[in-house]
Motif scaffolding. Structure first.
Motif, PDB file in Angstrom:
ATOM      1  N   ARG A  87       0.674  -1.200   0.004  1.00 32.66           N
ATOM      2  CA  ARG A  87       0.329   0.050  -0.002  1.00 32.66           C
ATOM      3  C   ARG A  87       0.816   1.267  -0.038  1.00 32.66           C
ATOM      4  O   ARG A  87       0.594   2.113  -0.638  1.00 32.66           O
ATOM      5  N   ARG A  88       1.828   1.101   0.831  1.00 33.02           N
ATOM      6  CA  ARG A  88       2.791   2.463   0.835  1.00 33.02           C
ATOM      7  C   ARG A  88       3.520   2.650  -0.362  1.00 33.02           C
ATOM      8  O   ARG A  88       3.603   3.813  -0.866  1.00 33.02           O
ATOM      9  N   ILE A  89       3.850   1.606  -1.154  1.00 31.94           N
ATOM     10  CA  ILE A  89       4.374   1.675  -2.597  1.00 31.94           C
ATOM     11  C   ILE A  89       3.380   2.294  -3.427  1.00 31.94           C
ATOM     12  O   ILE A  89       3.733   3.001  -4.345  1.00 31.94           O
ATOM     13  N   ALA A  90       2.374   1.666  -3.309  1.00 38.26           N
ATOM     14  CA  ALA A  90       1.196   2.204  -4.248  1.00 38.26           C
ATOM     15  C   ALA A  90       1.141   3.927  -4.028  1.00 38.26           C
ATOM     16  O   ALA A  90       1.124   4.727  -5.009  1.00 38.26           O
ATOM     17  N   ARG A  91       0.862   4.251  -2.802  1.00 39.89           N
ATOM     18  CA  ARG A  91       0.585   5.771  -2.346  1.00 39.89           C
ATOM     19  C   ARG A  91       2.046   6.512  -2.741  1.00 39.89           C
ATOM     20  O   ARG A  91       1.409   7.510  -3.482  1.00 39.89           O
ATOM     21  N   GLU A  92       3.021   5.968  -2.555  1.00 37.78           N
ATOM     22  CA  GLU A  92       4.415   6.524  -3.129  1.00 37.78           C
ATOM     23  C   GLU A  92       4.289   7.001  -4.628  1.00 37.78           C
ATOM     24  O   GLU A  92       4.715   8.002  -5.133  1.00 37.78           O
ATOM     25  N   GLU A  93       3.707   5.784  -5.304  1.00 32.76           N
ATOM     26  CA  GLU A  93       3.944   5.956  -6.773  1.00 32.76           C
ATOM     27  C   GLU A  93       2.642   6.492  -7.508  1.00 32.76           C
ATOM     28  O   GLU A  93       2.565   6.453  -8.660  1.00 32.76           O
ATOM     29  N   GLY A  94       1.619   6.852  -6.574  1.00 30.39           N
ATOM     30  CA  GLY A  94       0.470   7.473  -7.080  1.00 30.39           C
ATOM     31  C   GLY A  94      -0.558   6.452  -7.686  1.00 30.39           C
ATOM     32  O   GLY A  94      -1.209   6.908  -8.837  1.00 30.39           O
ATOM     33  N   ILE A  95      -0.315   5.063  -7.445  1.00 28.94           N
ATOM     34  CA  ILE A  95      -1.204   4.161  -8.198  1.00 28.94           C
ATOM     35  C   ILE A  95      -2.575   4.178  -7.648  1.00 28.94           C
ATOM     36  O   ILE A  95      -2.560   4.128  -6.487  1.00 28.94           O
ATOM     37  N   GLU A  96      -3.471   4.281  -8.523  1.00 29.96           N
ATOM     38  CA  GLU A  96      -4.976   4.392  -8.241  1.00 29.96           C
ATOM     39  C   GLU A  96      -5.457   3.026  -7.385  1.00 29.96           C
ATOM     40  O   GLU A  96      -4.943   1.686  -7.870  1.00 29.96           O
ATOM     41  N   ARG A  97      -6.137   3.187  -6.667  1.00 29.93           N
ATOM     42  CA  ARG A  97      -6.783   1.982  -5.711  1.00 29.93           C
ATOM     43  C   ARG A  97      -7.719   1.219  -7.029  1.00 29.93           C
ATOM     44  O   ARG A  97      -8.428   1.794  -7.662  1.00 29.93           O
ATOM     45  N   LEU A  98      -7.745  -0.189  -6.479  1.00 34.00           N
ATOM     46  CA  LEU A  98      -8.667  -0.924  -7.679  1.00 34.00           C
ATOM     47  C   LEU A  98     -10.112  -0.856  -7.014  1.00 34.00           C
ATOM     48  O   LEU A  98     -11.114  -0.978  -7.479  1.00 34.00           O
ATOM     49  N   ARG A  99     -10.141  -0.632  -5.474  1.00 34.24           N
ATOM     50  CA  ARG A  99     -11.436  -0.475  -4.962  1.00 34.24           C
ATOM     51  C   ARG A  99     -11.385   0.480  -3.747  1.00 34.24           C
ATOM     52  O   ARG A  99     -10.276   0.754  -3.335  1.00 34.24           O
ATOM     53  N   PRO A 100     -12.489   1.072  -3.310  1.00 35.88           N
ATOM     54  CA  PRO A 100     -12.396   1.881  -1.993  1.00 35.88           C
ATOM     55  C   PRO A 100     -11.779   1.391  -0.925  1.00 35.88           C
ATOM     56  O   PRO A 100     -11.998   0.244  -0.755  1.00 35.88           O
TER      57      PRO A 100
END
Length: 90
Positions: free
Chosen positions: A62-75
């Motif tokens: 999750r941290r990697i995704a947030r750092e990279e600005g990757i959109e969530r697949l679900r809320p």
């Protein structure tokens, strides 16, 4: 108080040395794991899937995704602690 004359038994020395080597190997792999995680998350993998594959926690991904600005697949499934509509604190 610690003893200054401590000499560990051989089995202790071997186990701790083995653990240290594995931790060093893990540290060497982290940048590659990070880069691969970015690629896979952008390709549609979920943090849960990557966590199961790697043994790392979903939060790591999750941290990697947030750092990279990757959109969530679900809320997110967890609500905020404080409701944003409750501005007066009541």
């Amino acid at each position: 108080m610690a003893r200054t004359d401590y000499t560990p038994p051989q089995d202790t020395s071997r186990l701790f040395a083995r653990y240290k080597r594995i931790r060093e190997q893990e540290a060497e792999l982290r940048p590659e794991v990070h880069d691969m995680a970015v690629r896979e998350l952008r390709g549609g993998a979920t943090v849960g899937q990557l966590a199961r594959l790697s043994g790392l926690t979903p939060e790591y991904f999750r941290r990697i995704a947030r750092e990279e600005g990757i959109e969530r697949l679900r809320p997110p499934t967890v609500r905020p602690l404080k409701d944003d509509t409750d501005a007066d604190g009541a």
